[in-house]
Design an enzyme around this catalytic site. Structure first.
Site, PDB file in Angstrom:
ATOM      1  N   LEU A  54       0.859  -1.178   0.000  1.00  0.00           N
ATOM      2  CA  LEU A  54       0.000   0.000   0.000  1.00  0.00           C
ATOM      3  C   LEU A  54       0.898   1.232   0.000  1.00  0.00           C
ATOM      4  CD1 LEU A  54      -2.726  -0.885   2.700  1.00  0.00           C
ATOM      5  CD2 LEU A  54      -3.002  -0.933   0.208  1.00  0.00           C
ATOM      6  N   ASP A  55       0.414   2.314  -0.600  1.00  0.00           N
ATOM      7  CA  ASP A  55       1.159   3.575  -0.552  1.00  0.00           C
ATOM      8  C   ASP A  55       1.401   3.975   0.897  1.00  0.00           C
ATOM      9  OD1 ASP A  55       0.949   3.656  -3.292  1.00  0.00           O
ATOM     10  OD2 ASP A  55      -0.596   5.212  -3.334  1.00  0.00           O
ATOM     11  N   GLN A  56       2.466   4.732   1.117  1.00  0.00           N
ATOM     12  CA  GLN A  56       2.786   5.185   2.473  1.00  0.00           C
ATOM     13  C   GLN A  56       1.628   5.957   3.101  1.00  0.00           C
ATOM     14  OE1 GLN A  56       6.376   7.528   2.707  1.00  0.00           O
ATOM     15  NE2 GLN A  56       6.396   7.553   4.940  1.00  0.00           N
TER      16      GLN A  56
END
Length: 207
Positions: A54-56
């Site tokens: 997942l994106d940060q």
């Protein structure tokens, strides 16, 4: 709870954990970017291995393998699109329609990476389905359920911005600043490769 990482499901073969917003999924290249979800999980479950990311800025459910054979099996599920992923987001403005889809090809904007852009000549196909959950006329925001049919980097963020409704807090794609990017991986569904049992994990959005 594992080093501030909540574990929703655990057995001998896999686990499902909840990623906090702002924490990397995997280590970055720089020494200061070594803290991440997988590093914290491996402190307690040394055999935990990453299957997807997942994106940060995104929070929510992530699936992890325990051991190499299960990592290969779960990676195969993702490659064959046999993992049902649903997200919840708040977007700026009021979406006029109640549901729809965005099919715009994406490619990395290399001079400005990790930014992604729509590119009809070179981009990879990307499809997102969206559905309105509720509209907040006072705040001028819309809560939406998002289904990424493909899994391109930043796909949900770019696709919602392309509609003129960037995700709340996503300044990277044109939104006004907010406490966080309002994007949460709220549901994972798949068939357990070892037991054959259908699995469905849920996590309510924290915004």
């Amino acid at each position: 709870m594992t080093a501030d990482i909540a574990v929703h499901y655990l057995d001998a073969h896999l686990l499902v954990a909840e990623k906090p917003a702002g924490l990397l999924s995997v280590p970055g290249r720089l020494p200061e970017n070594q803290d991440c979800v997988i590093a914290r999980l491996q402190q307690v479950y040394p055999d935990a291995l990453t299957v997807h990311r997942l994106d940060q800025v995104t929070s929510g459910l992530m699936l992890y393998a325990r051991g190499k054979p299960m990592q290969a099996a779960l990676s195969g599920l993702f490659e064959r699109r046999q993992v049902d992923k649903r997200y919840e987001a708040l977007v700026e403005g009021m979406l006029a329609e109640d549901a729809g889809e965005v099919a715009l090809p994406l490619i990395c904007d290399w001079p400005n990476r990790p930014r992604q852009i729509v590119d009809f000549a070179l981009g990879k196909p990307a499809l997102t389905r969206w559905r309105v959950i509720e509209r907040d006329a006072v705040a001028q925001r819309t809560r939406v359920a998002l289904e990424p049919v493909t899994g391109r980097s930043h796909q949900l963020r770019v696709h919602m911005a392309s509609l003129g409704h960037p995700i709340v807090g996503d300044v990277f794609y044109g939104a006004a600043p907010a406490a966080r990017v309002a994007l949460h991986a709220s549901e994972l569904a798949f068939v357990h490769p070892q037991s054959g049992q259908p699995m469905r994990l849920l996590s309510p959005a924290p915004f």
